[in-house]
Write an enzyme that holds these catalytic residues in place. Structure first.
Site, mmCIF file in Angstrom:
data_model
loop_
_atom_site.group_PDB
_atom_site.id
_atom_site.type_symbol
_atom_site.label_atom_id
_atom_site.label_comp_id
_atom_site.label_asym_id
_atom_site.label_seq_id
_atom_site.Cartn_x
_atom_site.Cartn_y
_atom_site.Cartn_z
ATOM 1 N N SER A 22 -9.241 40.790 -0.845
ATOM 2 C CA SER A 22 -8.523 39.782 -0.812
ATOM 3 C C SER A 22 -8.104 39.364 0.771
ATOM 4 O O SER A 22 -7.914 38.200 0.901
ATOM 5 C CB SER A 22 -6.965 40.060 -1.287
ATOM 6 O OG SER A 22 -6.464 41.311 -0.841
ATOM 7 N N ASP A 195 3.029 41.104 4.291
ATOM 8 C CA ASP A 195 3.731 42.016 3.352
ATOM 9 C C ASP A 195 3.468 43.183 3.176
ATOM 10 O O ASP A 195 3.555 43.978 2.287
ATOM 11 C CB ASP A 195 3.245 41.427 1.851
ATOM 12 C CG ASP A 195 1.475 41.595 1.475
ATOM 13 O OD1 ASP A 195 0.873 41.932 2.505
ATOM 14 O OD2 ASP A 195 1.139 41.180 0.407
ATOM 15 N N HIS A 198 -1.443 42.610 3.489
ATOM 16 C CA HIS A 198 -2.358 41.492 3.909
ATOM 17 C C HIS A 198 -1.812 40.884 5.305
ATOM 18 O O HIS A 198 -0.817 41.223 5.767
ATOM 19 C CB HIS A 198 -2.239 40.463 2.760
ATOM 20 C CG HIS A 198 -2.640 40.822 1.459
ATOM 21 N ND1 HIS A 198 -1.813 41.145 0.483
ATOM 22 C CD2 HIS A 198 -3.707 40.899 0.732
ATOM 23 C CE1 HIS A 198 -2.467 41.464 -0.757
ATOM 24 N NE2 HIS A 198 -3.622 41.636 -0.301
#
Length: 252
Positions: A22, A195, A198
């Site tokens: 991600s 967060d 990330h």
């Protein structure tokens, strides 16, 4: 000569491939590290985002042959980043679906490098990126919001980062040790994360600033594709624009 002549070869843009989880998938968002690199490489090569949110190296190893296949030398990527570990390092008890044991993580990275070499992408074109550090307090809030317990630890992410660095040494690739560099001199790295896991815009800028010198070394010989507008002949634009075809070929 007609401006729309059919005798011209298509221009071939060299390719840079960003392969990861991600953190790579999100890299083309506003102020993302992938978009920052793509901006630096405009008119020199295309930057492809092949990030897959939630994926680990076991799954990445399976799909890599579907992303890069053996092809002509001119179509091979001039650089590939492999950026996995944030999911592999998830705690087995709390997140067994994404967790990959450390020794298997090592073997998966090696297998991907070996596969790339088998399709004529040598190790000197590959850059491994370690997982970033984890801000446990921030990530725990995300976990609780999703109805689960804290499923990652910074110390464990560091073990995977260390293993990634070792793989690079053994396989002859370059490596960007993001886990170590973000914590250098005991600096507060939390602003680099959105967060806890990330990257924030600041973290993306930090990564891009470190990755760019490694990429620039590999791409230094790439010419600007097609001449600057100031260099196009007003009387014979076809000659200016079509004689550059040979320069558009990807260097070996």
């Amino acid at each position: 000569m007609s401006g729309c002549g059919s005798c011209c070869r298509s221009l071939l843009w060299p390719r840079v491939l960003l392969f990861g989880d991600s953190i790579t998938q999100f890299s083309f968002q506003k102020d993302g590290w992938g978009s920052l690199l793509a901006d630096k490489l405009v008119r020199k090569c295309d930057v492809f985002n092949r990030g897959f949110s939630g994926y680990n190296t076991k799954w990445a190893k399976i799909i890599l042959p579907r992303i890069i296949k053996k092809s002509s030398t001119a179509e091979n990527p001039v650089a590939v980043t492999i950026f996995f570990g944030a999911n592999d390092s998830a705690l087995k008890d709390e997140n067994p679906k994404q967790h990959i044991p450390l020794d298997e993580y090592v073997e998966n990275l090696k297998a991907m490098i070996q596969y790339l070499e088998s399709v004529d992408v040598p190790g000197n074109r590959v850059i491994l990126i370690t997982p970033p550090p984890l801000c446990e307090s921030a990530w725990e809030k995300e976990c609780i919001a999703q109805g689960c317990k804290l499923n990652r630890l910074n110390m464990v992410a560091g073990e995977y980062a260390k293993a990634c660095v070792q793989v690079a040494k053994e396989c002859g690739t370059e490596v960007l040790d993001l886990w170590t560099l973000m914590q250098k001199d005991n600096q507060d790295f939390t602003s680099y994360l959105s967060d806890g896991l990330h990257l924030s815009a600041k973290g993306s800028e930090f990564l891009a600033s470190l990755l760019w010198p490694l990429l620039e070394k590999k791409l230094a010989t790439l010419p600007l594709i097609l001449p600057c507008w100031r260099d196009v002949s007003e009387l014979n634009p076809e000659q200016s624009l079509l004689e550059e075809e040979e320069n558009a070929k990807q260097p070996l």
